[in-house]
Design an enzyme around this catalytic site. Structure first.
Site, PDB file in Angstrom:
ATOM      1  N   HIS A 143       0.841  -1.194   0.000  1.00 20.74           N
ATOM      2  CA  HIS A 143       0.000   0.000   0.000  1.00 20.74           C
ATOM      3  C   HIS A 143       0.877   1.245   0.000  1.00 20.74           C
ATOM      4  O   HIS A 143       1.826   1.337   0.794  1.00 20.74           O
ATOM      5  CB  HIS A 143      -0.904   0.029   1.235  1.00 20.74           C
ATOM      6  N   SER A 144       0.595   2.175  -0.900  1.00 16.20           N
ATOM      7  CA  SER A 144       1.270   3.469  -0.933  1.00 16.20           C
ATOM      8  C   SER A 144       2.793   3.285  -1.052  1.00 16.20           C
ATOM      9  O   SER A 144       3.272   2.802  -2.065  1.00 16.20           O
ATOM     10  CB  SER A 144       0.890   4.280   0.311  1.00 16.20           C
ATOM     11  N   LEU A 145       3.555   3.615  -0.016  1.00 17.55           N
ATOM     12  CA  LEU A 145       4.997   3.399  -0.059  1.00 17.55           C
ATOM     13  C   LEU A 145       5.309   1.927  -0.319  1.00 17.55           C
ATOM     14  O   LEU A 145       6.236   1.602  -1.061  1.00 17.55           O
ATOM     15  CB  LEU A 145       5.643   3.849   1.254  1.00 17.55           C
ATOM     16  N   SER A 147       3.546  -0.093  -2.058  1.00 18.44           N
ATOM     17  CA  SER A 147       3.307  -0.342  -3.483  1.00 18.44           C
ATOM     18  C   SER A 147       4.497   0.119  -4.316  1.00 18.44           C
ATOM     19  O   SER A 147       4.912  -0.551  -5.264  1.00 18.44           O
ATOM     20  CB  SER A 147       2.035   0.381  -3.919  1.00 18.44           C
ATOM     21  N   HIS A 316      -7.379   7.169   0.443  1.00 18.17           N
ATOM     22  CA  HIS A 316      -6.036   6.616   0.273  1.00 18.17           C
ATOM     23  C   HIS A 316      -5.853   5.311   1.054  1.00 18.17           C
ATOM     24  O   HIS A 316      -5.094   4.439   0.637  1.00 18.17           O
ATOM     25  CB  HIS A 316      -5.003   7.652   0.727  1.00 18.17           C
TER      26      HIS A 316
END
Length: 336
Positions: A143-145, A147, A316
């Site tokens: 997720h996010s970082l 990803s 997010h």
């Protein structure tokens, strides 16, 4: 606080680490009782510790230990608990190892004076693979970082990744070449000023720390999701009754040259050969012009074995707040 003391004093022996873990587990149980009324998944998980030269990487192993797990990587300033609700909705025969990156959750912080940089975290992922001697191709979920790290690892080791799942962030943020070069010196000085008082660690009443965590996510977290993250991301004060502090390492607040030129990211994307599932949450912002993300997706589509792209309702932290929106997509991708 515990990880800060571990790094600052240079504790290295397993006997010392064991005493630190004991206190962490006590505090973790206390926070689990204080932290959240959200129903927890019925699936069982086991706390794991992976030794590294500066301490350990903490993680939660879900499912059979007899099979290689899907390696799950959380976002910036979050921790392994970010995947609890989603994993609880996925098939029980699948194994997952959700880790705390260095300086997050229950993992040790990097040694005093060291800069947090994406390259070091990719080395940590490689250490984990080597530690368990995984022989099958990897499946990554981030997720996010996390990803971005899945993207980066899949580019660095294209023949060793079978699939990766990325929530909301598609690629590293790009920066103009001239700006990248000109800002190098200033970024270094900002980091040194920021860490001038490394022992600064304020503690807050529970409601206050919940609100700070939620606001720090630009309010993309629900209250219940915030409390779930704090079960692993906060410690109970030993000196102030009813107060809590963040476990995360404050050095991560300074982004030190962690962006890349777009041309560099394009070349990274061309090396990705695995199957990719990218999920963008509709109510989440883009952190740069969407054309750059779309351009990278197109490169992956043309070079990787498969690209599956979905836009799903959610903030997010949509995978955490509303895991039911993405669980069927993830399940089908993993089974296909």
């Amino acid at each position: 606080m515990i990880q800060r003391c571990l790094s600052a004093n240079g504790l290295r022996t397993w006997r010392q680490l064991k005493s630190v873990r004991t206190l962490q587990k006590i505090q973790y149980r206390q926070l689990s009782q204080v932290g959240s009324s959200q129903e927890q998944p019925e699936r069982k998980w086991e706390e794991v510790r992976i030794p590294v030269p500066w301490g350990h990487i903490a993680g939660k192993w879900w499912g059979p230990r007899s099979r290689q797990p899907i390696l799950a990587i959380h976002g910036w300033m979050d921790n392994a608990n970010t995947f609890d609700p989603l994993i609880g909705l996925l098939p029980s025969d699948l194994s997952f190892l959700a880790i705390d990156l260095p300086g997050h959750g229950l993992s040790s912080r990097y040694p005093a004076g060291m800069v947090y940089h994406s390259t070091e975290d990719i080395v940590v992922l490689r250490r984990i693979v080597k530690h368990f001697d995984w022989r099958d191709k990897l499946v990554l979920m981030g997720h996010s970082l996390g990803s971005i790290y899945s993207f980066t690892y899949s580019s660095a080791f294209p023949n060793e990744v079978e699939k990766y799942i990325g929530f909301d962030n598609i690629k590293p943020t790009n920066i103009n070449n001239d700006k990248f070069i000109k800002e190098t010196g200033g970024a270094i000085d900002r980091f040194l000023r920021f860490i001038a008082n490394p022992d600064f660690s304020p503690e807050y009443p529970w409601d206050n720390i919940v609100e700070r965590q939620r606001k720090g996510s630009s309010e993309s977290l629900t209250i219940e999701s915030t409390k779930l993250l704090l079960q692993r991301g906060a410690y109970k004060s030993l000196t102030k009754e009813g107060h809590f502090g963040f476990r995360r390492d404050i050095r991560q607040m300074v982004s030190l040259l962690s962006t890349l030129p777009y041309e560099h990211i394009q070349e990274m994307a061309r090396r990705i050969s695995c199957e990719v599932l990218s999920i963008k949450f509709k109510q989440a912002p883009y952190y740069e012009d969407p054309k750059y993300c779309n351009g990278i997706l197109e490169i992956i589509r043309n070079n990787a074995k498969r690209l599956e792209y979905h836009e799903v309702d959610g903030s997010h932290h949509g995978h955490l707040n509303n895991p039911e929106n993405v669980a069927p997509i993830v399940k089908n991708f993993l089974r296909s």
